[in-house]
Design a protein around this motif. Structure first.
Motif, PDB file in Angstrom:
ATOM      1  N   GLY A   1       0.783  -1.226   0.000  1.00  0.00           N
ATOM      2  CA  GLY A   1       0.000   0.000   0.000  1.00  0.00           C
ATOM      3  C   GLY A   1       0.814   1.274   0.000  1.00  0.00           C
ATOM      4  N   THR A   2       2.129   1.153  -0.105  1.00  0.00           N
ATOM      5  CA  THR A   2       2.988   2.329  -0.146  1.00  0.00           C
ATOM      6  C   THR A   2       2.961   2.932  -1.547  1.00  0.00           C
ATOM      7  OG1 THR A   2       4.428   1.382   1.536  1.00  0.00           O
ATOM      8  CG2 THR A   2       5.332   3.187   0.248  1.00  0.00           C
ATOM      9  N   VAL A   3       2.929   4.259  -1.586  1.00  0.00           N
ATOM     10  CA  VAL A   3       2.956   4.999  -2.846  1.00  0.00           C
ATOM     11  C   VAL A   3       4.288   5.745  -2.914  1.00  0.00           C
ATOM     12  CG1 VAL A   3       1.915   6.884  -4.157  1.00  0.00           C
ATOM     13  CG2 VAL A   3       0.458   5.274  -2.921  1.00  0.00           C
ATOM     14  N   TYR A   4       5.037   5.504  -3.983  1.00  0.00           N
ATOM     15  CA  TYR A   4       6.300   6.199  -4.224  1.00  0.00           C
ATOM     16  C   TYR A   4       6.066   7.212  -5.342  1.00  0.00           C
ATOM     17  CZ  TYR A   4       8.372   2.433  -1.517  1.00  0.00           C
ATOM     18  OH  TYR A   4       8.675   1.555  -0.516  1.00  0.00           O
ATOM     19  N   VAL A   5       6.204   8.491  -5.028  1.00  0.00           N
ATOM     20  CA  VAL A   5       6.045   9.553  -6.010  1.00  0.00           C
ATOM     21  C   VAL A   5       7.424   9.835  -6.589  1.00  0.00           C
ATOM     22  CG1 VAL A   5       5.305  11.935  -6.376  1.00  0.00           C
ATOM     23  CG2 VAL A   5       4.095  10.495  -4.718  1.00  0.00           C
ATOM     24  N   VAL A   6       7.534   9.747  -7.928  1.00  0.00           N
ATOM     25  CA  VAL A   6       8.849   9.807  -8.566  1.00  0.00           C
ATOM     26  C   VAL A   6       8.874  10.799  -9.721  1.00  0.00           C
ATOM     27  CG1 VAL A   6       9.398   7.436  -7.919  1.00  0.00           C
ATOM     28  CG2 VAL A   6       8.305   7.871 -10.093  1.00  0.00           C
ATOM     29  N   GLU A   7      10.089  11.168 -10.117  1.00  0.00           N
ATOM     30  CA  GLU A   7      10.309  12.105 -11.229  1.00  0.00           C
ATOM     31  C   GLU A   7      10.269  11.421 -12.585  1.00  0.00           C
ATOM     32  OE1 GLU A   7      14.079  13.958 -10.551  1.00  0.00           O
ATOM     33  OE2 GLU A   7      13.373  15.040  -8.800  1.00  0.00           O
ATOM     34  N   LEU A   8      10.485  10.126 -12.618  1.00  0.00           N
ATOM     35  CA  LEU A   8      10.518   9.409 -13.887  1.00  0.00           C
ATOM     36  C   LEU A   8       9.106   9.231 -14.430  1.00  0.00           C
ATOM     37  CD1 LEU A   8      13.058   6.574 -13.051  1.00  0.00           C
ATOM     38  CD2 LEU A   8      13.484   8.672 -14.322  1.00  0.00           C
ATOM     39  N   SER A   9       9.001   9.195 -15.750  1.00  0.00           N
ATOM     40  CA  SER A   9       7.697   8.944 -16.360  1.00  0.00           C
ATOM     41  C   SER A   9       7.337   7.465 -16.191  1.00  0.00           C
ATOM     42  CB  SER A   9       7.720   9.309 -17.846  1.00  0.00           C
ATOM     43  OG  SER A   9       8.491   8.378 -18.566  1.00  0.00           O
ATOM     44  N   SER A  10       6.064   7.195 -16.265  1.00  0.00           N
ATOM     45  CA  SER A  10       5.603   5.813 -16.131  1.00  0.00           C
ATOM     46  C   SER A  10       6.170   4.943 -17.254  1.00  0.00           C
ATOM     47  CB  SER A  10       4.081   5.753 -16.112  1.00  0.00           C
ATOM     48  OG  SER A  10       3.540   6.359 -17.270  1.00  0.00           O
ATOM     49  N   GLN A  11       6.352   5.512 -18.447  1.00  0.00           N
ATOM     50  CA  GLN A  11       6.907   4.752 -19.571  1.00  0.00           C
ATOM     51  C   GLN A  11       8.347   4.323 -19.300  1.00  0.00           C
ATOM     52  OE1 GLN A  11       5.510   7.811 -19.969  1.00  0.00           O
ATOM     53  NE2 GLN A  11       3.635   7.404 -21.103  1.00  0.00           N
ATOM     54  N   ILE A  12       9.134   5.205 -18.714  1.00  0.00           N
ATOM     55  CA  ILE A  12      10.530   4.864 -18.411  1.00  0.00           C
ATOM     56  C   ILE A  12      10.591   3.741 -17.382  1.00  0.00           C
ATOM     57  CG2 ILE A  12      12.650   5.710 -17.309  1.00  0.00           C
ATOM     58  CD1 ILE A  12      12.113   8.415 -18.656  1.00  0.00           C
ATOM     59  N   ILE A  13       9.769   3.818 -16.357  1.00  0.00           N
ATOM     60  CA  ILE A  13       9.781   2.772 -15.337  1.00  0.00           C
ATOM     61  C   ILE A  13       9.325   1.446 -15.947  1.00  0.00           C
ATOM     62  CG2 ILE A  13       8.824   2.012 -13.134  1.00  0.00           C
ATOM     63  CD1 ILE A  13       8.559   5.024 -12.420  1.00  0.00           C
ATOM     64  N   ARG A  14       8.315   1.486 -16.774  1.00  0.00           N
ATOM     65  CA  ARG A  14       7.846   0.241 -17.441  1.00  0.00           C
ATOM     66  C   ARG A  14       8.951  -0.378 -18.288  1.00  0.00           C
ATOM     67  NH1 ARG A  14       2.687   3.193 -18.204  1.00  0.00           N
ATOM     68  NH2 ARG A  14       1.329   2.407 -16.577  1.00  0.00           N
TER      69      ARG A  14
END
Length: 79
Positions: free
Chosen positions: A62-75
C-alpha cells in the motif's frame, strides 16, 4: 529482480502493483486525488523527487512512491 524507480531507489519487481502517470490520473477524476490523500494521511506516501513528480508507483503493502521518472521509463526498466 529489482527496478530503479529514480534517485537510486530500488523496488522488487514482484512488489509493484501499478505504475501511474500523475498528469493523466489526477486530472480526469477525483478518485486518484482522494486515494493519494488517504495514503498521505496514513503515512504511506514516499516522495523521491527533487523536481516535478511525473508518476507514482503503488506497491503490495500500500505504499505509494512519487517519482520524477515517467511511467513509460519505469515500465521499460521492468522489461
Amino acid at each position: 529482480m529489482y527496478v530503479d524507480i529514480g534517485t537510486d531507489f530500488l523496488i522488487k519487481n514482484s512488489d509493484i502493483v501499478g505504475i501511474f502517470d500523475l498528469d493523466n490520473t489526477t486530472t480526469t477524476t477525483g478518485h486518484t486525488n482522494n486515494f493519494l490523500k488517504e495514503k498521505q494521511n496514513q503515512g504511506k506516501v514516499i516522495y523521491l523527487v527533487k523536481d516535478l513528480p511525473k508518476s507514482f508507483v503503488l506497491t503490495k503493502d500500500g505504499t505509494v512512491y512519487v517519482v520524477e521518472l515517467s511511467s513509460q521509463i519505469i515500465r521499460r526498466r521492468l522489461e
